[in-house]
Design a protein around this motif. Structure first.
Motif, PDB file in Angstrom:
ATOM      1  N   ARG A  98       0.837  -1.207   0.000  1.00  0.00           N
ATOM      2  CA  ARG A  98       0.000   0.000   0.000  1.00  0.00           C
ATOM      3  C   ARG A  98       0.870   1.255   0.000  1.00  0.00           C
ATOM      4  NH1 ARG A  98      -3.118  -2.990   3.525  1.00  0.00           N
ATOM      5  NH2 ARG A  98      -2.373  -1.892   5.372  1.00  0.00           N
ATOM      6  N   LYS A  99       1.914   1.251   0.808  1.00  0.00           N
ATOM      7  CA  LYS A  99       2.809   2.414   0.870  1.00  0.00           C
ATOM      8  C   LYS A  99       3.567   2.585  -0.449  1.00  0.00           C
ATOM      9  CE  LYS A  99       3.369   2.816   5.821  1.00  0.00           C
ATOM     10  NZ  LYS A  99       4.293   3.061   6.913  1.00  0.00           N
ATOM     11  N   GLU A 100       3.942   1.500  -1.066  1.00  0.00           N
ATOM     12  CA  GLU A 100       4.616   1.572  -2.369  1.00  0.00           C
ATOM     13  C   GLU A 100       3.690   2.178  -3.426  1.00  0.00           C
ATOM     14  OE1 GLU A 100       7.469   0.903  -4.252  1.00  0.00           O
ATOM     15  OE2 GLU A 100       8.418   1.022  -2.287  1.00  0.00           O
ATOM     16  N   ARG A 101       2.450   1.673  -3.480  1.00  0.00           N
ATOM     17  CA  ARG A 101       1.490   2.176  -4.472  1.00  0.00           C
ATOM     18  C   ARG A 101       1.209   3.663  -4.272  1.00  0.00           C
ATOM     19  NH1 ARG A 101      -0.697  -2.917  -3.744  1.00  0.00           N
ATOM     20  NH2 ARG A 101      -2.236  -2.215  -2.253  1.00  0.00           N
ATOM     21  N   SER A 102       1.194   4.106  -3.024  1.00  0.00           N
ATOM     22  CA  SER A 102       0.919   5.517  -2.746  1.00  0.00           C
ATOM     23  C   SER A 102       2.148   6.394  -2.972  1.00  0.00           C
ATOM     24  CB  SER A 102       0.427   5.685  -1.309  1.00  0.00           C
ATOM     25  OG  SER A 102       1.503   5.514  -0.402  1.00  0.00           O
ATOM     26  N   GLY A 103       3.308   5.763  -3.138  1.00  0.00           N
ATOM     27  CA  GLY A 103       4.544   6.517  -3.342  1.00  0.00           C
ATOM     28  C   GLY A 103       5.228   6.926  -2.049  1.00  0.00           C
ATOM     29  N   THR A 104       4.657   6.535  -0.904  1.00  0.00           N
ATOM     30  CA  THR A 104       5.202   6.932   0.395  1.00  0.00           C
ATOM     31  C   THR A 104       6.634   6.433   0.605  1.00  0.00           C
ATOM     32  OG1 THR A 104       2.978   6.819   1.299  1.00  0.00           O
ATOM     33  CG2 THR A 104       4.768   6.907   2.888  1.00  0.00           C
ATOM     34  N   LEU A 105       6.915   5.207   0.201  1.00  0.00           N
ATOM     35  CA  LEU A 105       8.243   4.622   0.427  1.00  0.00           C
ATOM     36  C   LEU A 105       9.242   4.971  -0.663  1.00  0.00           C
ATOM     37  CD1 LEU A 105       7.459   1.005   1.697  1.00  0.00           C
ATOM     38  CD2 LEU A 105       8.116   2.999   3.038  1.00  0.00           C
ATOM     39  N   ARG A 106       8.750   5.392  -1.809  1.00  0.00           N
ATOM     40  CA  ARG A 106       9.627   5.621  -2.961  1.00  0.00           C
ATOM     41  C   ARG A 106      10.800   6.516  -2.601  1.00  0.00           C
ATOM     42  NH1 ARG A 106       5.924   6.022  -6.775  1.00  0.00           N
ATOM     43  NH2 ARG A 106       5.798   3.775  -6.626  1.00  0.00           N
ATOM     44  N   GLY A 107      11.997   5.989  -2.788  1.00  0.00           N
ATOM     45  CA  GLY A 107      13.207   6.739  -2.526  1.00  0.00           C
ATOM     46  C   GLY A 107      13.619   6.792  -1.056  1.00  0.00           C
ATOM     47  N   GLN A 108      12.790   6.276  -0.156  1.00  0.00           N
ATOM     48  CA  GLN A 108      13.074   6.364   1.280  1.00  0.00           C
ATOM     49  C   GLN A 108      13.753   5.097   1.816  1.00  0.00           C
ATOM     50  OE1 GLN A 108      12.300   9.414   2.587  1.00  0.00           O
ATOM     51  NE2 GLN A 108      11.598   9.816   0.512  1.00  0.00           N
ATOM     52  N   VAL A 109      13.206   3.945   1.449  1.00  0.00           N
ATOM     53  CA  VAL A 109      13.718   2.661   1.932  1.00  0.00           C
ATOM     54  C   VAL A 109      13.583   1.636   0.804  1.00  0.00           C
ATOM     55  CG1 VAL A 109      11.516   2.008   3.010  1.00  0.00           C
ATOM     56  CG2 VAL A 109      13.611   0.920   3.780  1.00  0.00           C
ATOM     57  N   GLY A 110      14.638   0.878   0.602  1.00  0.00           N
ATOM     58  CA  GLY A 110      14.620  -0.178  -0.406  1.00  0.00           C
ATOM     59  C   GLY A 110      14.421  -1.526   0.267  1.00  0.00           C
ATOM     60  N   ILE A 111      13.705  -2.403  -0.406  1.00  0.00           N
ATOM     61  CA  ILE A 111      13.426  -3.745   0.107  1.00  0.00           C
ATOM     62  C   ILE A 111      13.779  -4.731  -0.994  1.00  0.00           C
ATOM     63  CG2 ILE A 111      11.650  -5.284   1.000  1.00  0.00           C
ATOM     64  CD1 ILE A 111      10.092  -2.659   1.729  1.00  0.00           C
ATOM     65  N   TRP A 112      14.433  -5.821  -0.627  1.00  0.00           N
ATOM     66  CA  TRP A 112      14.841  -6.788  -1.650  1.00  0.00           C
ATOM     67  C   TRP A 112      14.881  -8.200  -1.070  1.00  0.00           C
ATOM     68  CZ3 TRP A 112      19.296  -9.629  -0.738  1.00  0.00           C
ATOM     69  CH2 TRP A 112      20.096  -9.181   0.303  1.00  0.00           C
ATOM     70  N   HIS A 113      14.824  -9.169  -1.957  1.00  0.00           N
ATOM     71  CA  HIS A 113      15.119 -10.554  -1.568  1.00  0.00           C
ATOM     72  C   HIS A 113      15.598 -11.331  -2.786  1.00  0.00           C
ATOM     73  CE1 HIS A 113      11.032 -11.950  -2.907  1.00  0.00           C
ATOM     74  NE2 HIS A 113      11.726 -13.035  -3.182  1.00  0.00           N
ATOM     75  N   GLU A 114      16.361 -12.376  -2.513  1.00  0.00           N
ATOM     76  CA  GLU A 114      16.815 -13.324  -3.521  1.00  0.00           C
ATOM     77  C   GLU A 114      16.639 -14.711  -2.922  1.00  0.00           C
ATOM     78  OE1 GLU A 114      20.919 -12.413  -4.278  1.00  0.00           O
ATOM     79  OE2 GLU A 114      20.454 -10.432  -5.073  1.00  0.00           O
ATOM     80  N   THR A 115      16.148 -15.644  -3.716  1.00  0.00           N
ATOM     81  CA  THR A 115      15.940 -17.010  -3.245  1.00  0.00           C
ATOM     82  C   THR A 115      16.722 -17.961  -4.132  1.00  0.00           C
ATOM     83  OG1 THR A 115      13.699 -16.384  -2.588  1.00  0.00           O
ATOM     84  CG2 THR A 115      14.205 -18.742  -2.657  1.00  0.00           C
ATOM     85  N   TYR A 116      17.385 -18.910  -3.503  1.00  0.00           N
ATOM     86  CA  TYR A 116      18.162 -19.902  -4.231  1.00  0.00           C
ATOM     87  C   TYR A 116      17.770 -21.298  -3.768  1.00  0.00           C
ATOM     88  CZ  TYR A 116      21.015 -15.786  -5.051  1.00  0.00           C
ATOM     89  OH  TYR A 116      21.436 -14.540  -5.385  1.00  0.00           O
ATOM     90  N   VAL A 117      17.487 -22.175  -4.709  1.00  0.00           N
ATOM     91  CA  VAL A 117      17.292 -23.587  -4.433  1.00  0.00           C
ATOM     92  C   VAL A 117      18.502 -24.277  -5.048  1.00  0.00           C
ATOM     93  CG1 VAL A 117      15.810 -25.598  -4.745  1.00  0.00           C
ATOM     94  CG2 VAL A 117      14.790 -23.319  -4.470  1.00  0.00           C
ATOM     95  N   VAL A 118      19.358 -24.799  -4.186  1.00  0.00           N
ATOM     96  CA  VAL A 118      20.654 -25.311  -4.619  1.00  0.00           C
ATOM     97  C   VAL A 118      20.636 -26.837  -4.551  1.00  0.00           C
ATOM     98  CG1 VAL A 118      23.145 -25.137  -4.253  1.00  0.00           C
ATOM     99  CG2 VAL A 118      21.652 -23.237  -3.571  1.00  0.00           C
ATOM    100  N   PRO A 119      20.798 -27.502  -5.693  1.00  0.00           N
ATOM    101  CA  PRO A 119      20.785 -28.965  -5.674  1.00  0.00           C
ATOM    102  C   PRO A 119      22.025 -29.536  -4.997  1.00  0.00           C
ATOM    103  CG  PRO A 119      21.233 -28.153  -7.888  1.00  0.00           C
ATOM    104  CD  PRO A 119      20.959 -26.958  -7.030  1.00  0.00           C
TER     105      PRO A 119
END
Length: 169
Positions: A98-119
């Motif tokens: 909701r905050k992203e869609r409203s633009g509230t977080l834009r440029g203030q805080v970045g959020i990320w993730h990466e997922t790995y399934v390793v055989p």
């Protein structure tokens, strides 16, 4: 503590890297709730081991970037937690969206993730004079000799006999 050990992982390994980056330090009212939500989700997962989090390591890459390396039982359990309506993640993610869609977080805080399934056969680990850490904390640790002295030996280790491919029984 044994001097040199390796992780006792068997089968595939699921690793999630998830974190945040403070883009504007003065926007404490926006990034602090994200940081606290991350910690609350970890507490929730530690209380309910059945959800599938095996181990975690909290890290910082800089004064701006904080992240968690998480080791999961399976990608199915990771996905189940991420989408569970009763989990705190569901509420936190809805609020962030909701905050992203409203633009509230834009440029203030970045959020990320990466997922790995390793055989199996695509990971190896060595720990010198270390308690169980990372992959070893998630899957247990064994003396290095059990998996091989060299990285190539540990990569080649298989937890069970490879299945027959020629149809023989």
């Amino acid at each position: 503590m044994v001097a040199r050990t390796t992780a006792d992982a068997k089968g595939e390994v699921v690793v999630l890297l998830i974190g945040m980056r403070i883009n504007r330090f003065r926007a404490v009212h926006l990034w602090l709730p994200v940081l606290l939500a991350m910690l609350r989700m970890l507490r929730e997962l530690e209380k309910d081991r059945g959800r599938g989090l095996r181990a975690k390591v909290l890290l910082t890459a800089s004064p701006r970037t904080y992240y968690v390396v998480q080791y999961w039982e399976s990608k199915d359990k990771l996905y189940a937690y991420a989408t569970a309506p009763d989990a705190f993640h569901h509420r936190a993610w809805a609020l962030i969206n909701r905050k992203e869609r409203s633009g509230t977080l834009r440029g203030q805080v970045g959020i990320w993730h990466e997922t790995y399934v390793v055989p199996e056969g695509s990971y190896e680990a060595i720990y010198g004079d270390m308690p169980a850490f990372g992959l070893a904390a998630a899957h247990g640790q064994v003396p290095l000799e059990k998996r091989g002295r060299y990285a190539r030996d540990r990569f080649a280790h298989r937890s069970q006999e490879a299945p027959l491919t020629d149809g023989a029984v």
